[in-house]
Design a protein around this motif. Structure first.
Motif, PDB file in Angstrom:
ATOM      1  N   ASP A  16      66.636 122.371 115.548  1.00 16.45           N
ATOM      2  CA  ASP A  16      67.778 122.224 114.356  1.00 16.45           C
ATOM      3  C   ASP A  16      66.237 121.920 112.889  1.00 16.45           C
ATOM      4  OD1 ASP A  16      70.783 120.575 113.421  1.00 16.45           O
ATOM      5  OD2 ASP A  16      69.486 122.069 112.498  1.00 16.45           O
ATOM      6  N   ASN A  17      66.687 122.464 112.484  1.00 20.63           N
ATOM      7  CA  ASN A  17      65.909 122.005 111.727  1.00 20.63           C
ATOM      8  C   ASN A  17      66.228 121.229 110.661  1.00 20.63           C
ATOM      9  OD1 ASN A  17      63.264 123.981 112.630  1.00 20.63           O
ATOM     10  ND2 ASN A  17      64.066 125.129 111.119  1.00 20.63           N
ATOM     11  N   ALA A  18      67.070 120.773 110.469  1.00 25.89           N
ATOM     12  CA  ALA A  18      67.658 120.202 108.998  1.00 25.89           C
ATOM     13  C   ALA A  18      68.015 118.764 109.823  1.00 25.89           C
ATOM     14  CB  ALA A  18      68.748 121.163 108.870  1.00 25.89           C
ATOM     15  N   ARG A  24      66.572 115.479 111.649  1.00 22.67           N
ATOM     16  CA  ARG A  24      65.038 114.138 111.577  1.00 22.67           C
ATOM     17  C   ARG A  24      64.553 114.466 112.639  1.00 22.67           C
ATOM     18  NH1 ARG A  24      62.599 110.801 107.854  1.00 22.67           N
ATOM     19  NH2 ARG A  24      64.169 111.357 106.318  1.00 22.67           N
ATOM     20  N   ARG A  26      63.268 117.719 114.143  1.00 28.51           N
ATOM     21  CA  ARG A  26      62.028 118.338 113.318  1.00 28.51           C
ATOM     22  C   ARG A  26      60.492 116.989 113.676  1.00 28.51           C
ATOM     23  NH1 ARG A  26      64.417 117.676 108.459  1.00 28.51           N
ATOM     24  NH2 ARG A  26      64.152 115.451 108.368  1.00 28.51           N
ATOM     25  N   TRP A  82      56.565 118.135 115.945  1.00 28.64           N
ATOM     26  CA  TRP A  82      55.725 117.940 115.808  1.00 28.64           C
ATOM     27  C   TRP A  82      54.949 117.424 116.423  1.00 28.64           C
ATOM     28  CZ3 TRP A  82      58.140 114.855 109.979  1.00 28.64           C
ATOM     29  CH2 TRP A  82      58.705 116.210 109.217  1.00 28.64           C
ATOM     30  N   ALA A 131      60.721 126.437 115.785  1.00 31.29           N
ATOM     31  CA  ALA A 131      61.407 127.537 115.332  1.00 31.29           C
ATOM     32  C   ALA A 131      59.942 128.074 115.521  1.00 31.29           C
ATOM     33  CB  ALA A 131      62.178 127.612 114.113  1.00 31.29           C
ATOM     34  N   LYS A 132      60.508 129.676 115.735  1.00 36.92           N
ATOM     35  CA  LYS A 132      59.478 130.720 115.808  1.00 36.92           C
ATOM     36  C   LYS A 132      59.018 130.560 113.784  1.00 36.92           C
ATOM     37  CE  LYS A 132      57.443 134.993 116.919  1.00 36.92           C
ATOM     38  NZ  LYS A 132      56.103 134.945 115.847  1.00 36.92           N
ATOM     39  N   SER A 133      59.144 130.663 112.964  1.00 34.23           N
ATOM     40  CA  SER A 133      58.559 130.718 111.398  1.00 34.23           C
ATOM     41  C   SER A 133      57.875 129.696 112.148  1.00 34.23           C
ATOM     42  CB  SER A 133      59.193 130.588 110.785  1.00 34.23           C
ATOM     43  OG  SER A 133      60.606 129.423 111.054  1.00 34.23           O
ATOM     44  N   TRP A 134      58.349 128.410 111.997  1.00 38.72           N
ATOM     45  CA  TRP A 134      57.755 126.952 112.079  1.00 38.72           C
ATOM     46  C   TRP A 134      56.277 127.702 113.282  1.00 38.72           C
ATOM     47  CZ3 TRP A 134      60.426 121.762 111.579  1.00 38.72           C
ATOM     48  CH2 TRP A 134      61.194 121.634 110.865  1.00 38.72           C
TER      49      TRP A 134
END
Lengths: 285, 83
Positions: free
Chosen positions: B11-13, B15, B18, B22, B59-62
């Motif tokens: 869930d990119n939204a 914290r 994310r 990272w 996520a793949k785009s990330w």
């Protein structure tokens, strides 16, 4: 007697051409002529060979200043260098003064500002309408991004949150942090609500349909690259310009902060603007 | 009854998600640095567990974005050192 002789000689030419050499030479200043041998002998003998001429002492030799180089005497050279140095320092000082003045004018509120900002109609993450009128009466920090942003948006929003926290402590809740999404297809109000909850408690998330998003980005000169036909399930990144915009209680643009600005820079700029506003208007809003 | 899938879309939204992404990215890239590999994918079988964690948590785009950024950073390093 003097003038008569001069006149006579002027009319008749130098006498040495005609008769025995005179006692005085005709060059100025009058000096006794060096005795010259006559050249009117009839026969030449080695005894009568004219002795080699002594080197002539010219006017220049007598009165020339040996310390002169080209056209510069020592005094004039010194004056030249001195005036040159003085002029250089003067111009340097003047240039710095003008630069400082220009900087002050730029920061001053009466000088021209870029036309960033304008009317917009969006909805908050709570579902309430929010337009540019809602910016009036409060200072705002507006960031454009999207919730699926890998690392830059969270970083910038963290920076904004920290700055607003510091300013809250000093001035009270004067600055409202705003996040406007450039990806309305995926950033539903619920998604936005979850996203901004991770940052400052007063942060407002704004969204609109594609046309409204495009309009607000154009007003704020924000570049973004979402193609219009994307679906909520797609996985893509939106390329966008990374700035947050500082707006004053009149809804006018004050300054933009990019990746290079750190939290202290932001706080300092806001403080300066507060001080200028207070001086002009008496209060802080 | 239905099997609950162990893998969930990050869930990119959030914290936390994310941060998790990272971290796994940093682990994977550290492994690549140890192997002296710049381009992710070129290391063969060496960092496979780190790679799996990375691709699962992000996520793949990330993943594409971070990989591209790593290559770009490596390319720009000599320029920055010159400056």
């Amino acid at each position: 007697m003097q003038t008569v002789t001069t006149l006579r000689l002027a009319l008749r030419g130098p006498p040495s051409a005609r008769c025995a050499p005179r006692r005085f030479s005709w060059r100025w200043p009058r000096t006794p002529a060096t005795p010259r041998p006559t050249r009117r002998g009839y026969a030449t003998s080695s005894a009568d060979e004219p002795p080699p001429e002594k080197p002539r002492v010219t006017f220049e030799d007598k009165y020339k200043n040996k310390s002169v180089v080209g056209v510069f005497t020592p005094v004039s050279a010194l004056l030249f260098v001195g005036v040159g140095a003085a002029l250089y320092f003067y111009f340097d000082w003047e240039k710095q003064r003008l630069q400082k003045q220009r900087e002050e004018e730029r920061l001053s509120r009466s000088y021209g500002r870029p036309t960033v900002g304008g009317p917009f109609e969006l909805t908050t993450h709570d579902g309430r309408p929010f337009s540019d009128k809602d910016l009036l009466g409060k200072w705002s920090l507006i960031y454009f991004g999207f919730t699926n942003c890998p690392d830059i948006c969270p970083e910038e929003l963290d920076k904004m949150t920290e700055a607003v926290d510091i300013l809250d402590k000093e001035f009270g809740p004067l600055v409202q942090p705003i996040f406007i999404t450039v990806d309305p297809a995926r950033d539903t109000p619920a998604q936005l609500a979850r996203y901004v909850a991770d940052f400052h408690p007063r942060m407002v998330g704004l969204r609109g349909d594609y046309a409204a998003s495009k309009a607000v980005c154009r007003a704020y000169r924000v570049y973004f690259s979402t193609p219009p036909g994307t679906q909520p399930g797609d996985d893509y990144l939106v390329d966008h310009s990374i700035y947050f915009y500082f707006m004053d209680p009149d809804g006018k643009f004050v300054d933009a902060f990019g990746k290079a600005s750190a939290v202290p820079d932001v706080v300092e700029r806001v403080r300066k603007e507060f001080a200028a506003w207070k001086e002009e208007r008496g209060g802080l809003t | 009854w239905p099997f609950t899938s162990t893998s969930k879309v990050p869930d990119n939204a959030s914290r936390q998600d994310r941060a998790k992404c990272w971290e796994s990215r940093d682990l994977y890239f550290a492994c690549l640095d140890a192997e002296n590999v710049t381009v992710p994918g070129k290391e063969g079988d060496k960092c496979s567990s780190a790679k799996k964690g990375y691709e699962q948590n992000c996520a793949k785009s990330w993943v594409d974005y971070f990989n591209k950024r790593r290559i770009l950073a490596e390319q720009q390093k000599p320029l920055l050192e010159q400056a």
